[in-house]
Design a protein around this motif. Structure first.
Motif, PDB file in Angstrom:
ATOM      1  N   ARG A   1      46.718  10.638  52.031  1.00 40.98           N
ATOM      2  CA  ARG A   1      46.798  11.882  51.256  1.00 40.98           C
ATOM      3  C   ARG A   1      48.068  12.659  51.571  1.00 40.98           C
ATOM      4  O   ARG A   1      48.699  13.236  50.677  1.00 40.98           O
ATOM      5  N   VAL A   2      48.441  12.704  52.834  1.00 43.78           N
ATOM      6  CA  VAL A   2      49.665  13.403  53.216  1.00 43.78           C
ATOM      7  C   VAL A   2      50.881  12.735  52.579  1.00 43.78           C
ATOM      8  O   VAL A   2      51.773  13.400  52.040  1.00 43.78           O
ATOM      9  N   THR A   3      50.914  11.405  52.610  1.00 43.48           N
ATOM     10  CA  THR A   3      52.015  10.670  51.989  1.00 43.48           C
ATOM     11  C   THR A   3      52.084  10.926  50.490  1.00 43.48           C
ATOM     12  O   THR A   3      53.150  11.210  49.935  1.00 43.48           O
ATOM     13  N   SER A   4      50.946  10.841  49.820  1.00 46.74           N
ATOM     14  CA  SER A   4      50.947  11.000  48.365  1.00 46.74           C
ATOM     15  C   SER A   4      51.275  12.426  47.950  1.00 46.74           C
ATOM     16  O   SER A   4      52.026  12.651  46.993  1.00 46.74           O
ATOM     17  N   GLY A   5      50.755  13.429  48.683  1.00 45.59           N
ATOM     18  CA  GLY A   5      51.070  14.812  48.348  1.00 45.59           C
ATOM     19  C   GLY A   5      52.535  15.135  48.560  1.00 45.59           C
ATOM     20  O   GLY A   5      53.164  15.827  47.755  1.00 45.59           O
ATOM     21  N   TYR A   6      53.100  14.623  49.647  1.00 47.16           N
ATOM     22  CA  TYR A   6      54.523  14.833  49.931  1.00 47.16           C
ATOM     23  C   TYR A   6      55.387  14.208  48.838  1.00 47.16           C
ATOM     24  O   TYR A   6      56.324  14.830  48.332  1.00 47.16           O
ATOM     25  N   ARG A   7      55.058  12.975  48.466  1.00 45.78           N
ATOM     26  CA  ARG A   7      55.877  12.291  47.467  1.00 45.78           C
ATOM     27  C   ARG A   7      55.703  12.897  46.075  1.00 45.78           C
ATOM     28  O   ARG A   7      56.604  12.835  45.247  1.00 45.78           O
ATOM     29  N   LEU A   8      54.544  13.495  45.823  1.00 48.84           N
ATOM     30  CA  LEU A   8      54.368  14.201  44.557  1.00 48.84           C
ATOM     31  C   LEU A   8      55.351  15.369  44.469  1.00 48.84           C
ATOM     32  O   LEU A   8      55.908  15.641  43.399  1.00 48.84           O
ATOM     33  N   ALA A   9      55.575  16.063  45.589  1.00 52.17           N
ATOM     34  CA  ALA A   9      56.545  17.150  45.594  1.00 52.17           C
ATOM     35  C   ALA A   9      57.944  16.634  45.280  1.00 52.17           C
ATOM     36  O   ALA A   9      58.707  17.263  44.535  1.00 52.17           O
TER      37      ALA A   9
END
Length: 429
Positions: free
Chosen positions: A354-362
């Motif tokens: 989740r941290v990876t996906s949220g960061y990359r969404l930004a």
């Protein structure tokens, strides 16, 4: 900042073969991806002469990142290798179906849009899982080195080998690039099946199922990103990096022809220069992080990118532009290696997807803003304006990096640990 350092679940002797499989699988699928990236726009243009539909096919693959936070939650609830193997096999089937359809001459542009989106969803699954599994396969002090190897494999495949292979195969027979891409995904899946079986991390509420639980898990990951000061700052900076990079690259082909006066192949030369810089950055990123520490490396990275943009804005001479694009790309790769490793240390193992996906969404979400801003500036102010904008924005971000820990990786300092135990780490419950 205090970190708990959980032991790696694998003994030292079992890490190297597993990491080789992971890096090789990334390299294989990257070559196939590069071939598809070159051939899919050609197929879309061949299928329809409508520029809108051609651009829609390109946008559909990136639109999948809008689902990244939810996909990251699903990745966190699966055993380590399963989402990667599943994503590879799904893309293999999709590409082989596309090969058959193109060979039969029944291609539909609507089907291309749907396929681009579906393969993009599989890509998000794979990328989130690949970053989440690295801390399970390597020691903490080796994170930068391992991440640099994975990134170098991806750059080599998508930046050097894949695109010319895809273009050449398209010239031989239009369906051929998609067959090759499908085969590379199959080979990647077979390699990943040989990874050790890694159980999914347990978390509060992990026994719940259904949409409500999925949404609560997604929200918990986003809350963690918002509450962690270091990750929050990194998300702001990476969004600005995306804006600046796309502001420049959106108009680069026009800049090369009109401002630099180069022939049509000049644009390709600039992209090659950027790819060479990326590969050089990947080869030196681990050493830079070891010598300087994460925080100082990130400041160096942003400074390199800002300097490269400002130099081009002041000196529009093509050898200088090529050199600055290479420098910029090296800085971006240094940023990527350090931030991936920081996320792997800062995020609880049960939340890393989740941290990876949220960061990359930004990062991905900011790119369309940058492309639009770059085009508007170039049209109304001049072709050098996007470069100046990108450089000034990045300089303004440097103060945000003061709070990033600068402990050298593998130095034994407490900043070199992996997973924190924050005072109020959110859970799914």
């Amino acid at each position: 900042m205090t970190f708990a350092v959980p032991p790696s679940p694998l003994a030292d002797g079992s890490r190297t073969p597993a990491l080789r499989r992971l890096v090789t699988a990334n390299a294989l699928s990257a070559v196939g991806d590069g071939a598809r990236f070159a051939a899919l726009p050609l197929l879309a243009a061949w299928t329809t002469g409508d520029v809108f539909w051609v651009s829609l096919v390109a946008a559909a693959g990136r639109a999948a990142w809008l689902l990244a936070p939810v996909i990251g939650t699903l990745v966190d609830r699966m055993p380590g290798r399963r989402p990667m193997v599943g994503a590879d096999l799904a893309r293999c089937v999709m590409l082989l179906v596309l090969f058959s359809v193109v060979a039969a001459g029944r291609t539909s542009v609507t089907a291309l849009v749907l396929l681009a989106f579906a393969s993009g969803v599989a890509e998000v699954f794979f990328d989130c899982a690949a970053q989440a599994v690295v801390p399970m396969l390597t020691a903490d002090h080796e994170l930068e080195r391992t991440n640099a190897r994975v990134i170098a494999a991806q750059i080599t495949g998508t930046g050097f080998l894949g695109p010319p292979v895809g273009a050449a195969l398209w010239a031989v027979w239009h369906p051929l690039p998609f067959l090759v891409d499908g085969v590379t995904f199959l080979a990647s899946a077979l390699l990943l099946m040989g990874l050790p079986s890694l159980a999914a991390h347990e978390e509060a509420g992990g026994d719940e199922r259904g949409l409500r639980s999925l949404l609560r898990g997604t929200w918990a990951g986003l809350r963690f990103l918002g509450r962690d000061e270091v990750l929050r700052r990194l998300m702001v900076v990476v969004a600005v990096l995306g804006v600046g990079q796309q502001a420049v690259y959106a108009v680069l082909v026009v800049y090369v022809e009109r401002e630099l006066g180069l022939p049509a192949y000049g644009y390709s030369l600039m992209l090659v220069a950027a790819a060479v810089g990326s590969l050089a950055g990947a080869s030196g990123a681990a050493r830079a992080a070891r010598w300087l520490g994460s925080g100082r490396s990130l400041k160096v990275s942003v400074s390199m990118s800002a300097l490269s943009y400002l130099v081009v804005a002041l000196l529009p001479w093509w050898p200088m532009v090529a050199l600055m694009l290479a420098l910029n790309s090296a800085g971006v790769v240094l940023w990527n290696v350090c931030t991936v490793s920081l996320r792997q240390r800062l995020a609880p193992p049960a939340m890393l997807g989740r941290v990876t996906s949220g960061y990359r969404l930004a990062a991905w979400g900011a790119m369309p803003i940058g492309a639009s801003a770059g085009g508007a500036l170039a049209q109304h102010t001049g072709l050098g304006a996007p470069w100046a904008l990108a450089g000034l924005l990045l300089l303004a971000c440097l103060p945000l990096l003061r709070g990033v820990p600068s402990g050298r990786s593998g130095s034994g300092s407490q900043d070199a640990g992996r997973a924190p135990t924050p005072p109020a780490a959110p859970s799914d419950s």
